[in-house]
Design an enzyme around this catalytic site. Structure first.
Site, PDB file in Angstrom:
ATOM      1  N   GLY A 193     -19.541 110.179 -48.563  1.00 27.25           N
ATOM      2  CA  GLY A 193     -19.960 111.057 -47.477  1.00 27.25           C
ATOM      3  C   GLY A 193     -18.828 111.977 -47.027  1.00 27.25           C
TER       4      GLY A 193
ATOM      5  N   TYR B 250     -14.490 109.707 -54.514  1.00 27.07           N
ATOM      6  CA  TYR B 250     -15.563 109.528 -55.486  1.00 27.07           C
ATOM      7  C   TYR B 250     -16.761 110.395 -55.132  1.00 27.07           C
ATOM      8  CZ  TYR B 250     -17.494 105.670 -52.520  1.00 27.07           C
ATOM      9  OH  TYR B 250     -17.996 104.900 -51.518  1.00 27.07           O
TER      10      TYR B 250
ATOM     11  N   SER C 202     -23.931 103.848 -37.983  1.00 23.09           N
ATOM     12  CA  SER C 202     -25.157 103.227 -38.513  1.00 23.09           C
ATOM     13  C   SER C 202     -24.805 102.391 -39.742  1.00 23.09           C
ATOM     14  CB  SER C 202     -26.203 104.285 -38.840  1.00 23.09           C
ATOM     15  OG  SER C 202     -25.681 105.213 -39.766  1.00 23.09           O
TER      16      SER C 202
ATOM     17  N   ASP D  92     -18.251 113.133 -44.111  1.00 22.65           N
ATOM     18  CA  ASP D  92     -17.670 112.691 -42.830  1.00 22.65           C
ATOM     19  C   ASP D  92     -16.578 111.644 -43.086  1.00 22.65           C
ATOM     20  OD1 ASP D  92     -19.685 111.017 -43.788  1.00 22.65           O
ATOM     21  OD2 ASP D  92     -20.451 110.506 -41.792  1.00 22.65           O
TER      22      ASP D  92
ATOM     23  N   GLY E  36     -24.631 115.183 -38.298  1.00 21.82           N
ATOM     24  CA  GLY E  36     -25.126 113.927 -38.868  1.00 21.82           C
ATOM     25  C   GLY E  36     -26.626 113.983 -39.053  1.00 21.82           C
ATOM     26  N   ASN E  37     -27.232 112.808 -39.233  1.00 19.17           N
ATOM     27  CA  ASN E  37     -28.686 112.791 -39.411  1.00 19.17           C
ATOM     28  C   ASN E  37     -29.425 112.985 -38.091  1.00 19.17           C
ATOM     29  OD1 ASN E  37     -28.964 112.502 -42.273  1.00 19.17           O
ATOM     30  ND2 ASN E  37     -28.028 110.481 -42.027  1.00 19.17           N
ATOM     31  N   THR E  38     -28.764 112.657 -36.975  1.00 18.30           N
ATOM     32  CA  THR E  38     -29.466 112.771 -35.690  1.00 18.30           C
ATOM     33  C   THR E  38     -28.845 113.794 -34.746  1.00 18.30           C
ATOM     34  OG1 THR E  38     -28.182 110.841 -34.983  1.00 18.30           O
ATOM     35  CG2 THR E  38     -30.434 110.435 -35.663  1.00 18.30           C
TER      36      THR E  38
END
Lengths: 206, 206
Positions: free
Chosen positions: B69, B65, B89, B71, B7-9
């Site tokens: 994302g 689509y 988030s 995930d 993920g982003n973190t």
């Protein structure tokens, strides 16, 4: 009769005139003005102006909860049986039956929501689409966001109103009205509540 | 089999280990890792690592689509008939019938919403109350905000799921589960989708 709703950004009068709170000159008005203010600075500032009458002193707060905004209370005073939706920087939804406030909830306004998505991820930065079809599940990011903001809100308002009339007020009333065509828009609702409060004429907290 | 959701973190592994994306040392892992990444920096960085296999290359994107994302797609791959709610988030709600994605929507996550209210006005700065009673209309600001976030969301998820099972995943799954006790929490859903994608074994975009 001159009525004024003082918000955080504007003095709004019942003749549709608006003035910025930053540049408003009180000496420009000599006649009597009945007002409400959610703006603490201006409420304090007008305290000693004889021709400015704060309607906060005329409200029976026992009917409402302590921290409820005076503008929201005035909208409640205007109606007897309705679901009132005030679409501004925040969206408030309040249920009134037989003149009694049954409670209500607060949702962020549309621009606040746009900012929220953008802050989560730049990929979620979109302008809300108020022409979206709520009968079709979205298949692209822009619609997925607009649908997420609007569909649950509209569906819940409908179920809550049941057979009560829905009245929409506030600066973004038109945007929500697209999805609730059965609702009535009333941009003067807050002034109607103020007028009714004056007509009752009893200074409860003098 | 080692699976990793980047993920982003965090790097989150299927053995429940988590490492910050800021301090992760790829040389610490020599075995084969199947991964997905919404984090563009790391996806690019792992491109030339032979033991890191990007599952993006195994996905039939025509079923989804374009901007969805990876995930979220993996969670969809894990189920055949369900309403999947991923509470992180952002909160995504996706409908899958007979293995086909029917569409879905995106709602801000709970912490993002708390920040949104605070930014509208300091008077609206509250912590969401996840013990709130959704059967009673709120009569104080804290409850009015929690109710505004939770009641329409939960009511809409219920109506959308109809008779389909509801599966909740993501870091804040427990918070939403309070209001949807009939739903099933599955914290491994993304890994289940990854496993299923590997088992299919067809590299569609090779």
């Amino acid at each position: 009769m001159k009525l004024c709703d003082i918000g955080n950004t504007n003095f709004s009068f019942n003749d549709a005139e608006k003035f910025s709170t930053e540049h408003f000159d009180i000496s420009s008005i000599n006649e009597r003005v009945y007002y409400i203010a959610v703006n603490h600075y201006w409420e304090k500032r007008l305290e000693n102006e004889e021709n400015w009458i704060n309607l906060r002193d005329f409200v029976d707060f026992s009917k409402y909860y302590e921290s409820m905004g005076i503008d929201r209370i005035m909208c409640m005073e205007a109606v007897n049986n309705a679901l009132v939706v005030d679409v501004g920087s925040a969206i408030t939804v309040d249920l009134i039956r037989n003149g009694h406030h049954q409670g209500g909830y607060i949702y962020p306004g549309f621009s606040a929501m746009e900012k929220t998505y953008k802050d989560i991820s730049p990929r979620l930065e979109v302008s809300l689409n108020f022409d979206i079809d709520l009968a079709t599940m979205p298949k692209n990011t822009e619609d997925a966001i607009s649908f997420g903001v609007i569909a649950p809100m509209v569906s819940y308002i409908r179920s809550l109103a049941d057979k009560l009339p829905i009245i929409i007020t506030g600066g973004d009333a038109e945007k929500l009205h697209n999805f609730l065509p059965c609702a009535r828009i009333d941009e003067m609702l807050v002034f109607k509540g103020m007028k009714k409060t004056i007509d009752k004429g009893v200074e409860l907290r003098s």
